[in-house]
Design an enzyme around this catalytic site. Sequence first.
Site, PDB file in Angstrom:
ATOM      1  N   ARG A   1       0.807  -1.283   0.188  1.00  9.19           N
ATOM      2  CA  ARG A   1      -0.169  -0.450  -0.067  1.00  9.19           C
ATOM      3  C   ARG A   1       1.084   0.936  -0.100  1.00  9.19           C
ATOM      4  NH1 ARG A   1      -0.627   4.739   2.690  1.00  9.19           N
ATOM      5  NH2 ARG A   1      -0.210   3.759   4.293  1.00  9.19           N
ATOM      6  N   ASP A   2       1.283   1.138   0.770  1.00 10.88           N
ATOM      7  CA  ASP A   2       2.186   2.422   1.130  1.00 10.88           C
ATOM      8  C   ASP A   2       3.755   2.803  -0.158  1.00 10.88           C
ATOM      9  OD1 ASP A   2       3.142   4.792   1.950  1.00 10.88           O
ATOM     10  OD2 ASP A   2       3.109   4.368   4.333  1.00 10.88           O
TER      11      ASP A   2
ATOM     12  N   HIS B   1       5.714   4.370  12.413  1.00  3.27           N
ATOM     13  CA  HIS B   1       5.418   4.442  11.241  1.00  3.27           C
ATOM     14  C   HIS B   1       6.427   5.585  10.531  1.00  3.27           C
ATOM     15  CE1 HIS B   1       3.475   3.935   7.198  1.00  3.27           C
ATOM     16  NE2 HIS B   1       3.475   5.407   6.977  1.00  3.27           N
TER      17      HIS B   1
ATOM     18  N   HIS C   1       9.005   6.753   7.581  1.00  2.00           N
ATOM     19  CA  HIS C   1       9.477   7.049   6.014  1.00  2.00           C
ATOM     20  C   HIS C   1      11.098   6.833   6.721  1.00  2.00           C
ATOM     21  CE1 HIS C   1       6.352   6.805   3.980  1.00  2.00           C
ATOM     22  NE2 HIS C   1       5.124   6.686   4.704  1.00  2.00           N
TER      23      HIS C   1
ATOM     24  N   CYS D   1       5.005   9.293  -0.439  1.00  9.07           N
ATOM     25  CA  CYS D   1       3.389   9.400  -0.299  1.00  9.07           C
ATOM     26  C   CYS D   1       3.118  10.887  -1.219  1.00  9.07           C
ATOM     27  CB  CYS D   1       3.410  10.555   1.790  1.00  9.07           C
ATOM     28  SG  CYS D   1       1.638  11.128   1.338  1.00  9.07           S
TER      29      CYS D   1
ATOM     30  N   ASN E   1       8.896   3.616   3.481  1.00  9.62           N
ATOM     31  CA  ASN E   1       9.028   3.415   4.785  1.00  9.62           C
ATOM     32  C   ASN E   1      10.558   2.765   4.765  1.00  9.62           C
ATOM     33  OD1 ASN E   1       6.364   3.050   3.650  1.00  9.62           O
ATOM     34  ND2 ASN E   1       5.944   3.196   5.700  1.00  9.62           N
TER      35      ASN E   1
HETATM   36  P1  HMG Z   1     -12.673  14.575  -1.918  1.00  4.40           P
HETATM   37  O1  HMG Z   1     -12.846  14.724  -3.511  1.00  4.40           O
HETATM   38  O2  HMG Z   1     -13.280  15.339  -1.107  1.00  4.40           O
HETATM   39  O3  HMG Z   1     -14.291  13.260  -2.031  1.00  4.40           O
HETATM   40  O4  HMG Z   1     -11.999  13.263  -1.301  1.00  4.40           O
HETATM   41  P2  HMG Z   1     -15.738  13.497  -2.311  1.00  4.40           P
HETATM   42  O5  HMG Z   1     -16.524  13.061  -1.216  1.00  4.40           O
HETATM   43  O6  HMG Z   1     -16.022  14.634  -2.019  1.00  4.40           O
HETATM   44  O7  HMG Z   1     -16.230  13.025  -3.496  1.00  4.40           O
HETATM   45  C1  HMG Z   1     -15.411  12.947  -4.547  1.00  4.40           C
HETATM   46  C2  HMG Z   1     -14.862  11.976  -5.758  1.00  4.40           C
HETATM   47  O8  HMG Z   1     -14.372  10.716  -5.393  1.00  4.40           O
HETATM   48  C3  HMG Z   1     -16.197  10.974  -6.093  1.00  4.40           C
HETATM   49  O9  HMG Z   1     -16.540  10.687  -7.688  1.00  4.40           O
HETATM   50  C4  HMG Z   1     -16.683  10.031  -4.813  1.00  4.40           C
HETATM   51  O10 HMG Z   1     -17.344   9.280  -5.942  1.00  4.40           O
HETATM   52  C5  HMG Z   1     -15.314   9.767  -4.835  1.00  4.40           C
HETATM   53  P3  HMG Z   1     -16.682  11.326  -8.783  1.00  4.40           P
HETATM   54  O11 HMG Z   1     -18.505  11.789  -8.437  1.00  4.40           O
HETATM   55  O12 HMG Z   1     -16.180  13.001  -8.520  1.00  4.40           O
HETATM   56  O13 HMG Z   1     -16.534  10.704  -9.986  1.00  4.40           O
HETATM   57  N1  HMG Z   1     -14.878   9.293  -3.590  1.00  4.40           N
HETATM   58  C6  HMG Z   1     -14.485   7.924  -3.734  1.00  4.40           C
HETATM   59  N2  HMG Z   1     -13.836   6.750  -4.342  1.00  4.40           N
HETATM   60  C7  HMG Z   1     -13.122   5.920  -4.581  1.00  4.40           C
HETATM   61  N3  HMG Z   1     -13.774   5.756  -3.243  1.00  4.40           N
HETATM   62  C8  HMG Z   1     -13.527   6.069  -2.310  1.00  4.40           C
HETATM   63  C9  HMG Z   1     -13.764   7.638  -2.267  1.00  4.40           C
HETATM   64  N4  HMG Z   1     -14.425   8.794  -1.587  1.00  4.40           N
HETATM   65  C10 HMG Z   1     -15.132   9.554  -2.355  1.00  4.40           C
HETATM   66  N5  HMG Z   1     -13.834   5.834  -0.984  1.00  4.40           N
HETATM   67  C11 HMG Z   1     -11.128  11.650  -0.328  1.00  4.40           C
HETATM   68  C12 HMG Z   1     -11.832  12.741  -0.302  1.00  4.40           C
HETATM   69  C13 HMG Z   1     -10.808  11.354   0.924  1.00  4.40           C
HETATM   70  C14 HMG Z   1     -11.304  10.561  -1.039  1.00  4.40           C
HETATM   71  C15 HMG Z   1      -9.738  11.679  -0.723  1.00  4.40           C
HETATM   72  O14 HMG Z   1      -9.147  12.771  -0.873  1.00  4.40           O
HETATM   73  C16 HMG Z   1      -8.444  10.410  -1.567  1.00  4.40           C
HETATM   74  O15 HMG Z   1      -8.721   9.576  -1.286  1.00  4.40           O
HETATM   75  N6  HMG Z   1      -7.957  10.608  -0.861  1.00  4.40           N
HETATM   76  C17 HMG Z   1      -6.682   9.525  -0.524  1.00  4.40           C
HETATM   77  C18 HMG Z   1      -4.929  10.112  -0.240  1.00  4.40           C
HETATM   78  C19 HMG Z   1      -4.058   8.476  -0.129  1.00  4.40           C
HETATM   79  O16 HMG Z   1      -4.612   7.967   0.094  1.00  4.40           O
HETATM   80  N7  HMG Z   1      -3.038   9.523   0.651  1.00  4.40           N
HETATM   81  C20 HMG Z   1      -1.786   8.478   1.026  1.00  4.40           C
HETATM   82  C21 HMG Z   1      -2.503   7.681   2.164  1.00  4.40           C
HETATM   83  S1  HMG Z   1      -2.536   8.364   3.456  1.00  4.40           S
HETATM   84  C22 HMG Z   1      -0.303   8.547   3.840  1.00  4.40           C
HETATM   85  O17 HMG Z   1       0.363   7.630   3.079  1.00  4.40           O
HETATM   86  C23 HMG Z   1      -0.118   8.198   5.111  1.00  4.40           C
HETATM   87  C24 HMG Z   1       0.110   6.856   6.001  1.00  4.40           C
HETATM   88  O18 HMG Z   1       1.192   5.936   4.799  1.00  4.40           O
HETATM   89  C25 HMG Z   1       0.702   7.182   6.960  1.00  4.40           C
HETATM   90  C26 HMG Z   1       2.511   7.938   6.529  1.00  4.40           C
HETATM   91  O19 HMG Z   1       3.572   7.824   6.671  1.00  4.40           O
HETATM   92  O20 HMG Z   1       2.464   9.554   7.615  1.00  4.40           O
HETATM   93  C27 HMG Z   1      -1.275   6.462   6.469  1.00  4.40           C
HETATM   94 MG    MG Z   2       3.201   6.136   4.958  1.00  2.00          MG
END
Ligand code: HMG
Ligand code: MG
Length: 299
Positions: free
Chosen positions: A15-16, A206, A208, A239, A248
């Site tokens: 995933r990450d 966690h 990086h 990320c 990571n």
């Molecule tokens: P948004 O645009 O604010 O959401 O995104 P929305 O509710 O307004 O929906 C917009 C569109 O997204 C719609 O589709 C929804 O259906 C769709 P459209 O009508 O435009 O075709 N949608 C989705 N589609 C699939 N799955 C869903 C979903 N939700 C809405 N779950 C949202 C808000 C949270 C969805 C967006 O900002 C997002 O997906 N962000 C993900 C960011 C991400 O994955 N970042 C990386 C992971 S975090 C990380 O790496 C850190 C970590 O490792 C820890 C660390 O290292 O610190 C965990």
């Molecule tokens: Mg991470």
Amino acid sequence: MAYPSAVRIVEVGARDGLQNEVSVTTEQKIALINALVESGLRDIEAGAFVSPKWVPQMADSSEVIKGIAKHPNVTFSALTPNLKGAEAALDVGIKEFAIFTAASEAFTQKNINCSINESIERFKPVVELAKANGVKVRGYVSCVLGCPYQGEVEPEAVLDVCKQLLAMGCYEVSLGDTIGVGTPNKVHTLLSLLLEHISADKLAVHFHDTYGQALANISKALEMGIATIDSAVAGLGGCPYAKGASGNVATEDVVYLLQGLGIDPQIDLERLAKAGWAICEALNKQPISKVSLALQAKC
Ligand code: HMG
Ligand code: MG
């Protein structure tokens, strides 16, 4: 020095790691996860049910999870930022959701398009769905040792978010040094505060490895009683919403460190390294793991 007698590794490479690499095929992801299981890993983050517009690399998470060989002792988890994601994860049999927010407002906005408070509100129905279906929930707090947009992050801000995630039902909170800026002294300061309020068995680290400090930071966390470590095979990834963040800490390096400390993580290091070599070949890159490269040189 009193290190924990047992340490649990949460493997986040699929995933990450892969969320921030060029796309590989669904079959290559499935092969990676199956190989990770065969190496002995028992907690594997297998995908992310996030918007495919935001992170296209994770768009096939349903197919990946349907395709992997199920194993009775392995927990496969996935990111579920909202109810839509949680429902999709539940549909393919995910037994552990991971909800994620940050200790920095600016990062939360860039990463999940809302404020920290709004993210907590969004998680409530996710946790309700989890409870109703016997699914565990893990929480992530990003930017615990620094933020790419805001800079310094106060330990009190991290504590506040951790408390909220635990109060809403997370069994554990994983502390993300998203951009790898932390050093052991900073880890000590943060954990000293958190451990006054939260028991060590509810915290994971966690880290990086952007500035090459992750192993030193993990060592400090172990000394302070933290017994769950997130890592990614071959040091994959980064990320997408933290420019310049590298992957990571590599799982191979963590396993080697633990073995050296006399803590047996019950992982076959050679098999693990091979899983890393295979995915790196698919990505056309070298592993970001000194241990993996050293083992490769011996082959
Ligand atoms: P948004 O645009 O604010 O959401 O995104 P929305 O509710 O307004 O929906 C917009 C569109 O997204 C719609 O589709 C929804 O259906 C769709 P459209 O009508 O435009 O075709 N949608 C989705 N589609 C699939 N799955 C869903 C979903 N939700 C809405 N779950 C949202 C808000 C949270 C969805 C967006 O900002 C997002 O997906 N962000 C993900 C960011 C991400 O994955 N970042 C990386 C992971 S975090 C990380 O790496 C850190 C970590 O490792 C820890 C660390 O290292 O610190 C965990
Ligand atoms: Mg991470």
